[in-house]
Write a protein that holds these residues in place. Structure first.
Motif, short mmCIF file in Angstrom:
data_model
loop_
_atom_site.label_atom_id
_atom_site.label_comp_id
_atom_site.label_asym_id
_atom_site.label_seq_id
_atom_site.Cartn_x
_atom_site.Cartn_y
_atom_site.Cartn_z
N ASP A 1 0.83 -1.21 0.00
CA ASP A 1 0.00 0.00 0.00
C ASP A 1 0.86 1.25 0.00
OD1 ASP A 1 -0.30 1.57 2.91
OD2 ASP A 1 0.46 -0.47 3.09
N LYS B 1 4.32 11.10 -3.90
CA LYS B 1 3.76 9.76 -4.03
C LYS B 1 4.83 8.71 -3.71
CE LYS B 1 2.02 6.42 -7.36
NZ LYS B 1 3.01 5.42 -6.96
N GLU C 1 -7.24 9.07 0.42
CA GLU C 1 -6.06 8.86 -0.41
C GLU C 1 -6.41 7.95 -1.58
OE1 GLU C 1 -1.76 8.50 1.04
OE2 GLU C 1 -2.43 6.41 0.90
N ASP D 1 1.41 3.77 -3.05
CA ASP D 1 0.46 4.84 -3.36
C ASP D 1 0.18 5.75 -2.17
OD1 ASP D 1 0.06 4.63 -6.05
OD2 ASP D 1 -1.87 3.63 -5.94
N ARG D 2 0.98 5.66 -1.13
CA ARG D 2 0.81 6.63 -0.05
C ARG D 2 1.20 8.02 -0.55
NH1 ARG D 2 2.72 3.82 5.69
NH2 ARG D 2 1.67 1.82 5.31
N ASN E 1 -5.59 5.25 -3.57
CA ASN E 1 -4.61 4.18 -3.38
C ASN E 1 -5.10 2.91 -4.06
OD1 ASN E 1 -3.15 1.95 -2.02
ND2 ASN E 1 -2.27 3.61 -0.81
#
Length: 372
Positions: free
Chosen positions: A166, A183, A197, A169-170, A199
């Motif tokens: 994960d 990103k 967010e 895509d934080r 994600n």
């Protein structure tokens, strides 16, 4: 004007420009504008240096930019404009199946509604952990996550799926003023429901969790419940080369919520227009309720944390998303860019394939200018 639903076989009804409230010359400018503002993405979907555009456009770095699903060359600009369900204008090859990227997210939003309607999800405020067939929601943080959190992209789910963490895509952003300079940078997670967010790993987690609830591949569910009844054909929904799991002794591919790493929907413009028309009709098709109207209403309600987003659908709350569109417009959006625009105030549905991202609002403005 009564809503028209095209038959599965035979010609789709058309409406004269003036009867639909459009200036004929203005209609011609719509297709011309689209062609003049085609997506900057290469038709091959790969840049000359070999980078896949689905990861390159957000500057994703190795090893997480590896493609793990099917990729198809894209076509030229194409589109359809409907008034009351009847064709006002079409342009390009509307029968060509093309990748659609995050339009698949909006399909997941509809499938969640079907799961609720069937009693497979008792409440969207239930913890997803109570439905899971794996340990993806174990631990104090992930155990707090509800279906609502996943649908609104506020889950803050932590983990890895199909080889993608994960964290890739934080700090990713989408929508008005999006800036993806940070990103992939690490950050402290908020409590579920407190931070929005965009994600894709978490969206893929939603897809897997929905498949576990249905205990059936999502393309089968979607086809039987939605696409076959509305006459949408020639589409396919891919997962990844490594996303097959076993449920009840059957191998099932968990499909992706986009084409970030390949996979996702390949679908004609005509099929997207039928899907958009179903949502414009609040889930009803030829007098039959395919999706509960109550779910459509929930799905298109602004997220408190990010009011231009609902349950996997984009909203034009206060005109913040596209200033040229009416404020009650809703959108299914996919990178590249693929657009379903539902203008509820004017009984319009538009599908536009491969329009330059910076000119989506301009295309909407041309449509609006063509209205008499």
């Amino acid at each position: 004007m009564a809503l028209h639903h095209p038959p599965a076989e035979g010609a789709w009804a058309r409406i004269d420009a003036r009867e639909a409230g459009f200036d004929p010359a203005g209609l011609e400018r719509i297709a011309a504008y689209h062609r003049a503002h085609e997506s900057e993405w290469p038709r091959s979907m790969y840049h000359s240096n070999g980078e896949y555009v689905g990861t390159a456009y957000i500057d994703e770095k190795p090893p997480y930019n590896t493609v793990i699903g099917p990729v198809k060359e894209r076509g030229p600009p194409a589109g359809m404009l409907l008034k009351g369900g009847r064709i006002v204008k079409e342009w390009g090859d509307i029968d060509r199946p093309d990748m659609t990227f995050s339009v698949a997210k909006s399909v997941l939003g509809v499938l969640a509604g079907l799961a609720v309607a069937r009693g497979l999800i008792r409440s969207i405020d239930d913890r997803v952990a109570d439905y899971a067939l794996d340990d993806g929601f174990a631990g104090a943080h992930n155990a707090q996550i509800t279906w609502r959190h996943l649908l609104q992209q506020t889950s803050e789910w932590e983990g890895a799926l199909w080889g993608k963490p994960d964290s890739v895509d934080r700090n990713r952003q989408a929508g008005p003023g999006a800036n993806n300079a940070a990103k992939g940078d690490d950050r402290a997670l908020s409590a579920p429901g407190k931070h929005w967010e965009y994600n894709d790993v978490r969206v893929n987690r939603l897809s897997l969790s929905l498949m576990q609830v249905f205990r059936q591949p999502l393309p089968e569910v979607f086809d039987a419940a939605i696409m076959a009844p509305i006459g949408a054909r020639d589409w396919i929904w891919h997962g990844y080369f490594n996303s097959t799991v076993e449920i009840d002794g059957r191998a099932m591919e968990s499909v992706s919520g986009g084409s970030h790493w390949g996979g996702g929907f390949q679908i004609p413009t005509t099929a997207l227009a039928r899907f958009g028309l179903l949502i414009a009709g609040e889930g009803c098709w030829q007098g039959r309720e395919l999706v509960p109207q109550s779910w459509i209403s929930q799905m298109l309600t602004p997220c408190p944390v990010y009011p231009v987003y609902g349950f996997m659908w984009w909203l034009n709350t206060d005109g913040a998303l596209y200033p040229s569109a009416p404020h009650d417009s809703v959108f299914a959006l996919g990178a590249g860019n693929n657009v379903i625009w539902i203008d509820r105030a004017n009984d319009l549905v538009m599908v536009a394939r491969w329009v330059h991202k910076a000119h989506i609002d301009g295309l909407i403005a041309v449509v609006r200018d063509a209205m008499r």
